[in-house]
Design an enzyme around this catalytic site. Structure first.
Site, PDB file in Angstrom:
ATOM      1  N   LYS A  80       0.756   3.808  -2.323  1.00 16.90           N
ATOM      2  CA  LYS A  80       1.585   3.046  -3.252  1.00 16.90           C
ATOM      3  C   LYS A  80       3.005   2.949  -2.691  1.00 16.90           C
ATOM      4  O   LYS A  80       3.528   3.912  -2.123  1.00 16.90           O
ATOM      5  CB  LYS A  80       1.605   3.742  -4.614  1.00 16.90           C
ATOM      6  CG  LYS A  80       2.251   2.915  -5.726  1.00 16.90           C
ATOM      7  CD  LYS A  80       2.129   3.630  -7.077  1.00 16.90           C
ATOM      8  CE  LYS A  80       2.718   2.810  -8.213  1.00 16.90           C
ATOM      9  NZ  LYS A  80       2.630   3.513  -9.516  1.00 16.90           N
ATOM     10  N   SER A 155       0.906   0.788 -13.346  1.00 20.18           N
ATOM     11  CA  SER A 155       1.607   0.134 -12.273  1.00 20.18           C
ATOM     12  C   SER A 155       0.952   0.261 -10.901  1.00 20.18           C
ATOM     13  O   SER A 155       1.259  -0.507 -10.003  1.00 20.18           O
ATOM     14  CB  SER A 155       3.023   0.701 -12.184  1.00 20.18           C
ATOM     15  OG  SER A 155       2.983   2.064 -11.804  1.00 20.18           O
ATOM     16  N   SER A 179      -0.208   5.114 -15.113  1.00 21.61           N
ATOM     17  CA  SER A 179      -0.178   4.169 -13.996  1.00 21.61           C
ATOM     18  C   SER A 179      -1.231   4.395 -12.921  1.00 21.61           C
ATOM     19  O   SER A 179      -1.411   3.552 -12.053  1.00 21.61           O
ATOM     20  CB  SER A 179       1.207   4.172 -13.338  1.00 21.61           C
ATOM     21  OG  SER A 179       2.100   3.399 -14.102  1.00 21.61           O
TER      22      SER A 179
END
Lengths: 495, 473
Positions: A80, A155, A179
């Site tokens: 990420k 996210s 997330s």
């Protein structure tokens, strides 16, 4: 597409050990998948093709020379883009950090590098991890590989989408209020939010420091436990990382759930939860019962307060954490500012997207003189209450079972204009962060349209091994296959 | 007019702790390094970097608290003070808000008008910010070497009433911090700096007037000048019917005046909240015991010893203990000579004169001072000679005794010789002699001076005085 990229980490590791496959071949196969699909999916912000291939060849040589390699070595991962990678762009999907390359590696990256893991690239996300759909990316929205018209969740949408679309063998995400778990559920993969303090936050660009945890997103439960083995552990550079011995998270994986008590909190099945989701979770509960677990009904009466408390605490911390992005030392700087104040205002106005600005303003308000007691302090009190209620529940049971989200993945653009509606979607995941608990998200059912439904298993602090054990028992007895939307393969678009 | 007013002063002192590394990372704290050579992702506040508290900072701050009679919190926390400034890379300073490490302390000070107790509200730990460097060609640059340098902030009660009290307090505080070994307090390096909160009110009033805060004063003389100027400015305003505005002011050493920086309306809301990256600070009973035991004798204790063992006055003793190097000098001299009062006098009148700058070092060895005191005490030299020799040996390793011997500086106490000198003086100076006879006894000083000059400054002034009086009566 190549079969290689559909394999689990354990399968790849076995083929590597048997020298039936090389790391270079595996890496190449993943890079091909990215080239074929990511034009549509949008899971990646950066792809380190050359570096990944070089590393793979290096690892192949080491293995050829007879060196005994750890299980993750030579297997390609996606990271990420809010986790710092030395000398490699780390943007948090924000214009503010477009082009920013940190001079150091996050602790989790150091750990993966020590194990000779291969970093394929950096994954798309909601800007600064704020959002539930991965639409709030400065670069482009991420699409759900199961249905490209739908959001992948957020996210860590890029992380979940990359794993679901076979664009990475596994991925690291971060979870502040769901997330990791919610995109894992929307994309039909396995995501773990570890106990707060299990994985070092050093090098994770902070959203809400007291809630953030890095965790793995994988194709299956065993893979997830393997990756957590690699990244968990005390880090002297992170005061909030816990100094304890983390055992092998795969141990006891096959011991089943017989005799375990699993609680269903009734508040998680209230109005607003889609009937398909409710049915999916209740079916999972029955499945656990059939496997020998006892199901009890409990109440988490503080659930309704957890969400507002979460948005106060996370926004307050974010407003302070994101203040350093001021255009002075790195990141976006506005041109033509006449004073230092103007430079701050212009750089931040131009560099941040609207959701980030909304959170900064919410948090700034909550911490302001005269409002602190009514908002921030109150939210901390709620936090204590929620954690206390979880503790009480865990005196009666071993695990809590709930939906991850009230609905399956929805359409891109559907909720983007209604932040409050979007925030409501986090109601089942945020209490876990508020209380610092571990929770596993794994697929448990499929909608009539073929979209994944995810269940959330919550445990006591540091009981990740039990979560994996239960998840594994379900996965082995109730395998669910999700297709990849054919529309994501575009032959004329590449990276 | 000023006599009708009372000045009320409280201080906030920032003191740099002398740890080798910074408060939240292992970067060195050395002064004067090339810009941006002593920083890392943590002190530069790079995205993702996290602070880890250097435990030595807690120890030093607690010791400072113990040495100033504070209550030590068994559990305290660190908070973020949020504000934007280019020298603050995280856009927040890690400080302590509502649970400081130390609270409710005090110090006793001694001024010309007696002893007084000054309350210390709190002492907390915090990180320093960086430094802005203005370059004509390149514009404003940031040097982050200072970012994360450990500080304690010491806040006093508004108990001070004059510049003299402020000076006495700061000297005492600085001495204690140096004695305790937590800071070198070098003012020219910014290791000890002070904000002054000042208000005035009519004498006898019980409510405080509106205060102003004068920021960042880094020398005793600036502090005194700023207090004197600001008190007068506020009194003048009240006298002319203008209200004093609550504001932050800065002192300009060039003009000796204070100038408005920002008013309360424009003050920042710092949005303090507990730093979620840092665990609460626990101070256990064992830590307290160990740390307390490691604190050396403090100024007050030494002062009491000097008064009782060496018979010097409390005021003189207070002055001597105000600098640890001076107190050490005094004690080592006292081990070498029994003339301790003379040592004290030499130190107060002569040594301190050479220590105007608070960072200056004592330019004498104990042997040198003790030797002079011994010669003075036994009458071998007079005070004038002692002063002259001191001047010569400052900063050298010269032996005063050798100088006195080689140059024949011994005091002349030979009565016959001095009688002759006195006779000459009286003949050559009839006017002061007559003045004395007609009752102006002060005139004798002029005659003593003349006689001293005739002995090249070596005459025994006491004997000369006696001989003169005898002749004139």
């Amino acid at each position: 597409m190549s079969e290689i990229t559909t394999l689990a980490i354990t399968e790849l590791a076995e083929l590597l050990r048997a020298k039936e496959l090389s790391s270079a071949e595996i890496t190449k196969a993943y890079l091909d998948e990215i080239k074929a699909k990511d034009g549509i999916i949008g899971a990646y912000i950066s792809v380190f093709e050359e570096a990944a291939l070089l590393k793979a060849e290096e690892i192949d040589k080491m293995r050829a020379s007879g060196v005994d390699m750890p299980v993750l070595s030579g297997i390609p991962a996606g990271i990420k883009d809010n986790i710092c990678t030395k000398g490699m762009k780390t943007t948090c999907a924000s214009k503010m950090l477009d082009g920013f390359a940190p001079p150091y590696d996050a602790t989790v990256i150091e750990k993966l590098k020590q194990l000779d893991a291969i970093v394929l690239g950096k994954l798309n996300m909601d800007e600064f991890a704020m959002g539930s759909t991965s639409e709030n990316s400065y670069y482009r929205p991420v699409r759900n590989p199961r249905c490209v018209d739908s959001v992948p969740g957020g996210s860590s949408g890029g992380s979940a989408a990359a794993v679901a679309a076979n664009e990475a063998a596994y991925a690291l995400g971060s979870d502040t209020g769901g997330s990791i778990r919610q995109p894992a559920a929307f994309c039909g993969v396995v995501g773990m939010k570890p106990t707060y303090g299990t994985v070092s936050r050093y090098g994770l660009v902070a959203f809400a420091s007291s809630l953030d945890q890095i965790g793995p997103i994988t194709k299956n439960v065993r893979d997830n436990a393997l990756v957590l083995n690699a990244i968990a552990g005390h880090d002297p550079r992170d005061t909030t990382s816990v100094n304890r011995h983390f055992g092998d998270f795969t141990s006891g994986l096959e011991e089943g759930v017989r005799g375990l008590k699993i609680a269903l909190p009734r508040e998680f099945f209230a109005d607003g939860v889609s009937s398909e989701v409710k049915a999916g979770i209740l079916a999972a509960a029955s499945a656990f019962e059939e496997l020998g677990a006892g199901i009890i009904e409990v109440s988490l009466s503080t659930l309704e307060y957890a969400l507002p408390a979460y948005y106060v605490i996370s926004s307050a911390e974010a407003s302070s954490n994101l203040a350093r992005f001021d255009g002075i030392r790195y990141g976006h700087r506005a041109v033509n500012s006449d004073s230092i104040e103007e430079l701050y205002i212009n750089s931040r106005s131009e560099g941040f997207g609207s959701e980030v600005k909304r959170r900064i303003m919410l948090g700034t308000f909550a911490l302001s003189a005269g409002y602190y007691d009514a908002y921030y302090k109150k939210a901390l009190q709620v936090r204590t209450l929620v954690a206390g209620e979880f503790n009480a529940i865990f005196e009666k049971c071993d695990l809590i079972l709930s939906p991850v989200a009230p609905t399956p993945a929805y359409k891109i653009g559907e909720k983007v204009s209604d932040p409050l509606e979007m925030y409501m979607g986090d109601a089942f995941t945020v209490p876990v962060n508020i209380a610092g608990l571990p929770a596993l998200s794994l697929p448990c059912a499929k909608t009539t349209e073929g979209l994944p439904i995810g269940m959330q298993l919550i445990a006591k602090p540091f009981d990740e091994a039990l979560l994996y054990r239960a998840g594994y028992a379900f996965e082995q007895t109730h395998p669910i296959r999700f297709d990849i939307d054919r529309r994501c393969v575009s032959h004329d678009r590449g990276i | 007019m000023t006599g009708e007013y009372e000045v009320v002063i409280g201080l906030e002192i920032h003191c740099e702790l002398k740890t080798k590394t910074k408060i939240f990372c292992s970067c060195p704290t050395d002064f004067g390094a090339e810009p941006n050579t002593q920083c890392c992702p943590v002190c530069m506040g790079l995205p993702g970097a996290l602070p880890v508290l250097n435990r030595l900072i807690v120890e030093y701050a607690v010791k400072a608290g113990l040495a100033t009679n504070c209550t030590i919190a068994s559990r305290s926390k660190q908070d973020r003070k949020n504000y934007f400034y280019p020298d603050l890379p995280k856009a927040y300073q890690i400080s302590q808000y509502d649970l400081p490490l130390c609270e409710h302390g005090y110090l006793n000070i001694e001024t010309g008008s007696g002893a007084k107790r000054i309350g210390i509200t709190r002492i907390h730990i915090e990180e320093d910010a960086g430094k802005l460097v203005h370059d004509d060609r390149l514009g404003t640059l940031v040097d982050m070497n200072r970012c994360g340098v450990p500080l304690i902030e010491i806040v006093t009660e508004p108990d001070l009433r004059s510049a003299e009290e402020v000076r006495a307090f700061l000297q005492k505080l600085r001495a204690i911090l140096i004695y305790t070994g937590v800071s070198d307090c070098k003012m020219n390096k910014g290791e000890f700096r002070c904000d002054v909160n000042l208000s005035v009110r009519k004498k006898g009033e019980s409510t405080l007037g509106v205060r102003t805060e004068i920021k960042n004063l880094n020398s005793f003389s600036f502090i005194i000048s700023a207090i004197e100027y600001e008190s007068k400015r506020q009194i003048d305003m009240l006298e002319s019917g203008d209200p004093v505005i609550q504001e932050t002011r800065r002192f300009d050493p060039a003009t000796g005046k204070t100038y408005s920086m920002r008013t309360k309306e424009n003050a920042d809301d710092y949005r303090y909240f507990p730093d979620p990256d840092l665990a609460p600070i626990e101070v256990t009973g064992d830590m307290l015991r160990d740390w307390r035991a490691s604190i050396p004798k403090l100024p007050d204790e030494r002062k009491a010893e000097y008064v009782s063992q060496y018979g010097i006055t409390a005021y003189d003793a207070e002055m001597i203990v105000s600098r640890i190097e001076v107190a050490d000098l005094f004690e080592r001299c006292a081990a070498l000579t029994t003339h301790t009062k003379i040592v004290a006098n030499l130190i107060i009148t002569e040594v301190f004169r050479l220590l105007e700058n608070d960072d200056a070092e004592v330019p004498f060895s104990p042997e040198q001072i003790a030797s002079l005191a011994e010669m003075l005490g036994t009458g071998r030299i007079n005070t004038g000679t002692a002063k002259q020799v001191l001047k010569e040996i400052a900063g050298t390793e010269l032996d005063p005794e050798t100088i006195v011997k080689e140059r024949g500086l011994e005091q002349v106490s030979d009565i016959a010789l001095l009688e002759k000198v006195v006779q000459e003086v009286l003949e050559e100076n009839p006017k002061p002699a007559n003045d004395y006879r007609s009752g102006k006894t002060a005139a004798i000083q002029a005659l003593i001076g003349k006689a001293m000059a005739k002995t090249n400054g070596r005459g025994n002034a006491v004997i000369i005085g006696q001989l003169l009086k005898k002749q004139l009566s």
